[in-house]
Structure formats: structure tokens, C-alpha cells
Design a protein around this motif. Sequence first.
Motif, mmCIF file in Angstrom:
data_model
loop_
_atom_site.group_PDB
_atom_site.id
_atom_site.type_symbol
_atom_site.label_atom_id
_atom_site.label_comp_id
_atom_site.label_asym_id
_atom_site.label_seq_id
_atom_site.Cartn_x
_atom_site.Cartn_y
_atom_site.Cartn_z
ATOM 1 N N ARG A 169 0.811 -1.230 0.000
ATOM 2 C CA ARG A 169 0.000 0.000 0.000
ATOM 3 C C ARG A 169 0.837 1.270 0.000
ATOM 4 O O ARG A 169 0.371 2.341 -0.417
ATOM 5 C CB ARG A 169 -0.943 -0.007 1.204
ATOM 6 C CG ARG A 169 -0.245 0.089 2.550
ATOM 7 C CD ARG A 169 -1.193 -0.083 3.727
ATOM 8 N NE ARG A 169 -1.693 -1.450 3.846
ATOM 9 C CZ ARG A 169 -2.463 -1.858 4.835
ATOM 10 N NH1 ARG A 169 -2.815 -1.014 5.780
ATOM 11 N NH2 ARG A 169 -2.872 -3.113 4.892
ATOM 12 N N ASP A 308 0.708 -5.400 8.270
ATOM 13 C CA ASP A 308 0.068 -4.708 7.150
ATOM 14 C C ASP A 308 0.531 -5.276 5.810
ATOM 15 O O ASP A 308 -0.269 -5.429 4.872
ATOM 16 C CB ASP A 308 0.365 -3.209 7.211
ATOM 17 C CG ASP A 308 -0.426 -2.490 8.298
ATOM 18 O OD1 ASP A 308 -1.439 -3.052 8.765
ATOM 19 O OD2 ASP A 308 -0.019 -1.378 8.684
ATOM 20 N N TYR A 311 -1.244 -8.494 5.299
ATOM 21 C CA TYR A 311 -2.616 -8.177 4.885
ATOM 22 C C TYR A 311 -2.654 -7.917 3.374
ATOM 23 O O TYR A 311 -3.485 -8.490 2.645
ATOM 24 C CB TYR A 311 -3.077 -6.942 5.662
ATOM 25 C CG TYR A 311 -4.502 -6.482 5.455
ATOM 26 C CD1 TYR A 311 -4.929 -5.962 4.233
ATOM 27 C CD2 TYR A 311 -5.415 -6.500 6.509
ATOM 28 C CE1 TYR A 311 -6.235 -5.513 4.056
ATOM 29 C CE2 TYR A 311 -6.725 -6.051 6.344
ATOM 30 C CZ TYR A 311 -7.121 -5.558 5.112
ATOM 31 O OH TYR A 311 -8.406 -5.113 4.935
ATOM 32 N N ASP A 312 -1.757 -7.050 2.890
ATOM 33 C CA ASP A 312 -1.746 -6.704 1.468
ATOM 34 C C ASP A 312 -1.417 -7.911 0.601
ATOM 35 O O ASP A 312 -1.953 -8.053 -0.509
ATOM 36 C CB ASP A 312 -0.730 -5.592 1.220
ATOM 37 C CG ASP A 312 -1.154 -4.262 1.841
ATOM 38 O OD1 ASP A 312 -2.309 -4.160 2.299
ATOM 39 O OD2 ASP A 312 -0.323 -3.339 1.867
ATOM 40 N N ILE A 314 -2.178 -11.051 1.290
ATOM 41 C CA ILE A 314 -3.378 -11.892 1.268
ATOM 42 C C ILE A 314 -4.376 -11.364 0.242
ATOM 43 O O ILE A 314 -4.918 -12.118 -0.584
ATOM 44 C CB ILE A 314 -4.009 -11.944 2.673
ATOM 45 C CG1 ILE A 314 -3.132 -12.753 3.622
ATOM 46 C CG2 ILE A 314 -5.424 -12.526 2.621
ATOM 47 C CD1 ILE A 314 -3.512 -12.628 5.086
ATOM 48 N N GLU A 315 -4.605 -10.062 0.266
ATOM 49 C CA GLU A 315 -5.576 -9.481 -0.657
ATOM 50 C C GLU A 315 -5.082 -9.543 -2.105
ATOM 51 O O GLU A 315 -5.873 -9.733 -3.038
ATOM 52 C CB GLU A 315 -5.884 -8.044 -0.243
ATOM 53 C CG GLU A 315 -6.602 -7.949 1.106
ATOM 54 C CD GLU A 315 -7.871 -8.774 1.138
ATOM 55 O OE1 GLU A 315 -8.776 -8.512 0.334
ATOM 56 O OE2 GLU A 315 -7.948 -9.717 1.969
ATOM 57 N N VAL A 342 -1.999 -10.810 11.755
ATOM 58 C CA VAL A 342 -2.732 -10.350 10.576
ATOM 59 C C VAL A 342 -4.205 -10.737 10.674
ATOM 60 O O VAL A 342 -5.085 -9.994 10.222
ATOM 61 C CB VAL A 342 -2.089 -10.870 9.276
ATOM 62 C CG1 VAL A 342 -2.356 -12.351 9.050
ATOM 63 C CG2 VAL A 342 -2.602 -10.071 8.079
ATOM 64 N N CYS A 346 -8.258 -8.608 10.269
ATOM 65 C CA CYS A 346 -9.448 -9.015 9.503
ATOM 66 C C CYS A 346 -9.348 -8.727 8.002
ATOM 67 O O CYS A 346 -10.209 -8.029 7.437
ATOM 68 C CB CYS A 346 -10.704 -8.371 10.068
ATOM 69 S SG CYS A 346 -10.977 -8.675 11.824
ATOM 70 N N PRO A 347 -8.350 -9.246 7.294
ATOM 71 C CA PRO A 347 -8.346 -9.119 5.834
ATOM 72 C C PRO A 347 -9.603 -9.767 5.257
ATOM 73 O O PRO A 347 -9.958 -10.883 5.648
ATOM 74 C CB PRO A 347 -7.086 -9.886 5.409
ATOM 75 C CG PRO A 347 -6.247 -9.995 6.639
ATOM 76 C CD PRO A 347 -7.202 -10.034 7.784
ATOM 77 N N HIS A 349 -10.371 -11.359 2.560
ATOM 78 C CA HIS A 349 -10.272 -12.638 1.856
ATOM 79 C C HIS A 349 -9.546 -13.719 2.655
ATOM 80 O O HIS A 349 -9.308 -14.807 2.134
ATOM 81 C CB HIS A 349 -9.606 -12.444 0.495
ATOM 82 C CG HIS A 349 -10.488 -11.720 -0.492
ATOM 83 N ND1 HIS A 349 -10.460 -10.353 -0.627
ATOM 84 C CD2 HIS A 349 -11.438 -12.186 -1.341
ATOM 85 C CE1 HIS A 349 -11.352 -9.993 -1.542
ATOM 86 N NE2 HIS A 349 -11.958 -11.072 -1.986
#
Length: 726
Positions: A169, A308, A311-312, A314-315, A342, A346-347, A349
Motif C-alpha cells: 500500500r 500490514d 494483509y496486502d 493476502i488481498e 494479521v 481481519c483481511p 479474503h
Amino acid sequence: MLKGRFLITPICGLDYETQTQSGRTDENGTFQYQEGETVTFSIGGLILGSCLAMPKMTPADLSFEAAGDPDKIINRKVTNMARLLLSLNPEDRIENGIHITDDIRDICHKYRKTMYLNQPEDFFTKDEIVQRLMAELGSTLVSPAKARNYLRRAIYGIKKETDVQIPMRDGGYVLADIFRPEKEGKYPVIISFGGYGKAFWLGKEATEEEAELHAQLEDDYFRGITHETDYLSFHIASLPAGDPLPEVPGLPQAGSVPNPMMTHISETFERANVMDWVPDGYVVMHVDSRGLGNVPGEYYQFGRPEADDYYDSIEWAAAQEWSNGNVGTYGGSFYAMNAFNVASLCPPHLKAFIPLAGDMDPMRDYSGFGGLLNKFGFTPKICAGEFCGEDLAEVAAGIEFDDPEIFNEHSKVMMKGKPENIRIPYFTALSLEQAFIHTRGTSEIFIHSATPIGNKYMDIVSEVGVHYWMYGKHILDRHKMFFTHWLKGEENLLEQAKPIHMMVRSGYGSYYWQDENEWPIARTEYKKLYLNAKNENDEFHKLSDTPTADGQITYPADQEAETRFVTEPLESDMTIAGYCKANLFVSSTHNDMVVLTYLYVLDEDGCRIPFVMDLNPATPVGKGGLKISHRKQDEALRTEYRPYHTHRKEDVQKLVPGEIAEAEIEILPTTARLKKGWRLEFVIMPKNSAGELFDPRDDYSEGALNTVYTGERYPSCLQIPVISKS
């Protein structure tokens, strides 16, 4: 007309001929044939071999000896053929395929009569004809190990992509190795993110030498050739992979009981094995954190920046054309800690995850315990250049209190995530006998996470580390059942499984499984065993159901002597499972003191019984500790079975020399089946150089005397969790 594919990596421009068809393979390695025909492959007249045409073929099919068997690709003709094919076009990235041009074809044509594939690998490497061919191609011959690794993956239908950039991000990126089914489709994704390096087993591949080392490790693993890494040198010094690792000053000798060797019994260290998952229809991703491996940036271990980035990742994975949108994280220890962090963010996906033995509370779960520093400090510095970032072990050593300004959801290092934010299904494991990491953390997360009990599962297992049992068939089958249900949406026997699958250790390496509906177990009886100072004629201090006459035991605070309390022989078998704790009345001649506690089991002859799987009798059944000035508790968070010390600076309660203070000592969860005639032994120590906990700010023990008080006025006791039959 039928179509087949010739693979090691897709080979484009390979000549083929059957009884009715001829041509060259396309970008995907595709050729045509009629049912029952034999196909011959060649390069400009240099014949590689012939075989009955099939929908999928590899060089291993062109040898009668190998006959397509992945266990037989050590065959020298097969290996040399694979080496040759992968070395044809140095301009190609091998993973994306090999393109045979007219120039390459013409060069190979010159050597069609003199090239000999069926010779020992080292002879083939030194063969003058091979060397001349490589010189004309401007290429370097691929090693046997690297070629066999490509060939093995091709046989199992696995496509590998190395160092895939995943955008973050903030404009940065991390790098992933991605293993996915060669067959087109949309698959669930299993991802690990950390720490010890995404190369085979572990480590980095920043140089050709490192890449070849890991290629050899991979090939050796699948050929049954064993390598080992000494446990402490790797974990504490955080050294890169390689055999052997350098000696680390001050640590026990490699291979000794305190520093055992870890056999490379799996493809990866604490991550998902590719061969376990990809052939079953999953994508496996291994991702290096920022600042590690070949990823630029600074490394912040277990911090919000790392979470973070996870998280990115995973998405990003969920959005790829080969993904079905369902992502699960998988991994043990280091990778479980990142996974819990992580998951608390709450990612969208992240649909389910398997974090095996992890932590979320730095002050209580891993960097410290009981206000004491954990020696098990581990900062991976597996990076291509000079390490940039913060050393977790150094940061932990500088922290004395649970300061919310230091430990919170946004901490750059060691974020303190909230278990109650975890709501999705997960399958975890509580590993016993750890070095004050993972045991408490996993247990507390399971108890306090918001995931409903029907959607979360926990194995309780013995062994130092998760590096062995997480790959065993019994455990792996349960993991597959879980992900099949939550990532593929397929019904199976998961709903019939009880949430707790507990290994009850019964001594000398034996155990049995016992399934339960909850943790802690609802029918637990918390039994108190009282410490009683011995009389003159007693061999040991006593541990009994009731307190006796008042007494006290005084010992030097700066020595490692054990103060031992022992029960009478048990009158019947007993099972303990859950949290122990101690309630002690103590004093010191100085203003603070350390209490380390250990629980052992003695046989009929008074010998300590090993309960750990490696049969080390020095490993206690339970252990705990507390810096007594940190005895203040949060009454809202403490429970019947487990104290909760605040560890806040404003709550410090220094001792007044000679005055008696009461303190509860937390002891890690445990399991044990005790037999009639055995005895429990409870040990108190002020310090233990062979243990894990110590106080780096100890200015109070030298020359001091500590005292433990027992009896009716000062009912010091050990509390144990006794489990009745269900």
C-alpha cells in the motif's frame, strides 16, 4: 487427433514425430498424436528419446529405466537430458519456459552424432562435446540437482514462480515464491509470511552459490539424503541456512541435549510443504518480509508494518486469476505469530488459517514471562545485504514493563494484537515443553478469540518445536480436512471432530490422545498441594493435601540450588491437563527476588521421569516464574487457574527486607498421566543458568537470602489441574 504436453518447464520449438504427425511444440510444450502412437523428441536431429505418446510427458518418460517415476529421476540419462534442455537458451527465464530458436537448433544439429546423454553426471559436465555445445550457446550447464528439481515438479504438475513482486500500500513490495497447479484453474491459496527465508528448507538465494546450495538441499531431501541444523545456533543467532552452521560462542555444543540437531524432515521450516498441498489443488505462497531475503526495506519483527504487508499479500493473492478468492495462512511458530497478528486485522479474503504454536502478547508470551526476560531471543537476519531494521532480542532486553506506548496494535516491533478481533475459523496447536514461547500464547488466544468454539480447533502436542509433528500424516490429515472444508467448501468429517485433540503424555515418550469439547476442560478440579517445610528426619520438604505446622526455608538468592517439595506416592492414577499455578509467601533480605518454579514427576525409585518425546529427564512437566516486584495483578483478567500480572511500572511492589509478601506464580499449561506409586516434585530456584528466564537488571540477588514460608499461617501451595474421567 490428441494433444499432449512435453514439460520440464514448457519447451517451445522441440521437434517431435509420431507415425502420423510431426512438428514442433508450441509455447505450452504442446504436441499432437494419435491414440497408441509412439512419439520421438529431438532438437535439430539430436534425438532425446521415444515413448508411447501420453497427454503429459517429461524427460523421465523417455527412459525405460525411469519410466516416468519421480523416484527414479536420478537416472543419469534422464538427469542429463533435463540439464541439456534447461540450458539451451540462456536468455530465457527458465520458469517461464525454454524457447528453441533456429540458431539453437542449428548448433545442436552439429552435435547430433556425438552427444552422449547416458553417462555419469560428472562425466557429462566435463564432456568436451557438452562443453563445446555450451560455449556455442553462450550458456552454462544447469546442475543435476537444479534439473531434477524442475523435473520433479513437472511430474507432479507443479509450476513455480520465484521472486514474484507483490505491491504494498505504501509503494514498496515484498517477494514471493509461488507454487501452483500446472493445470489451469482457480484454486484456494495457502500463504506463509515471515521470517526465516523462503528458500528450500529455509534461508535466502541472493547469490548463485546460495541458489545452488538450496537446489542441492531440495534434491537431497527428495532422494532421502539427510541434513541437520543445530537448534539453538539457528534460533538464537538467526543464521542463514547451510550445513554446518558456524559455532555460536556461549551456547551448548551442537548435538548435545541442550542443543539438539534438527533433521531436515520437511521441505520447509515451519511452512506448508509444496508436495503436500499443490497436488491436492492448492496454491502455496512463501513470502519474505520487507528487509529480509532480497526484499528491500527495513525489518520490523512481529510489528504492525509486517502485519500490514501480510494483509496486502493476502488481498493480492485473492485477486489473482489462478485464485478462487479464498486465502488461508499456514505455518508454525514464527509464521503462526505473524498469522495471528494479521488475522486480528481481519483481511476480507482471509477465510481460515492454521497458525501452529504462536503468540500475541509480547510481555507475557515470548519476549518475557513473569516480568523476566526470555533468553530465547530470535531475530532473523537472513538478508542479501547488511541487516536493516530493529533487532527484536535487543528491543526486548531494553523493555522492563508492559507499557501501552510500547506494546499496542500499532507497535512497529512486537505489536500487541487483540485475540478478540479474530473471528474467522482457525486450527491451532499448543506445543508443550517450549522455551517460554507459544505455549501460553496459543492457549490464551484460543480461550479469548471471538471465533466460536465450533469453528476453532486446537491440538495439544508434545515436542520441542513444531518442526516435526506438523508434517506427520496424523496431523496433516486434520489440517487438510480443515482447509478442504473452509477454503474449498467441501463437506467432510470436520464437523464430527471435537475442538480439542489433546496428547496426554504418560512418561518415557508414551502418550495417548484424548478429545475434549473445550479448553480449559470444564470438569477440571483445581487441586491444591501445600508446601510444608521438612522436619529434621524428612528427606524432602513435603507437598501434601493440607498445610501442617508453620515453617520456612531460606536459601541464597545468588545460587542455583533447588528447593524441592515432594508428595507421598500417589494412591491411584491421576491425569492433569491445563494450567498449574503456585501461591507463595516469600521474603528476602533485599528489595526484590526471583522465583523460578519447575514441576517434575518421580518414579518409585525417586528418579525424574522424562515426559518430553526426546526423553530428556531435565525437561520439566511444567514451569513458571515471577519477579516478585511484579506480583500486582489485574483482578478483572486473573482467573481461578491463571494469574494475570499487570507488569506496569506504576504497579511495581518492591519488597521490604524481611517482610512477608504473597504472590501467585504463573505456570505454563501441561498434560501428564501419572501412575499409582509415582510422586510429584515441585522445585523452587532463585536462578537457573540452564533455564530460559532471567532478570538483566538484577541488582538485588548478590549476597541476599530468600525465604519461602509454609504452614497454616502461610499456606504456600501448588495448584494442579486434575481431570476426572468424562
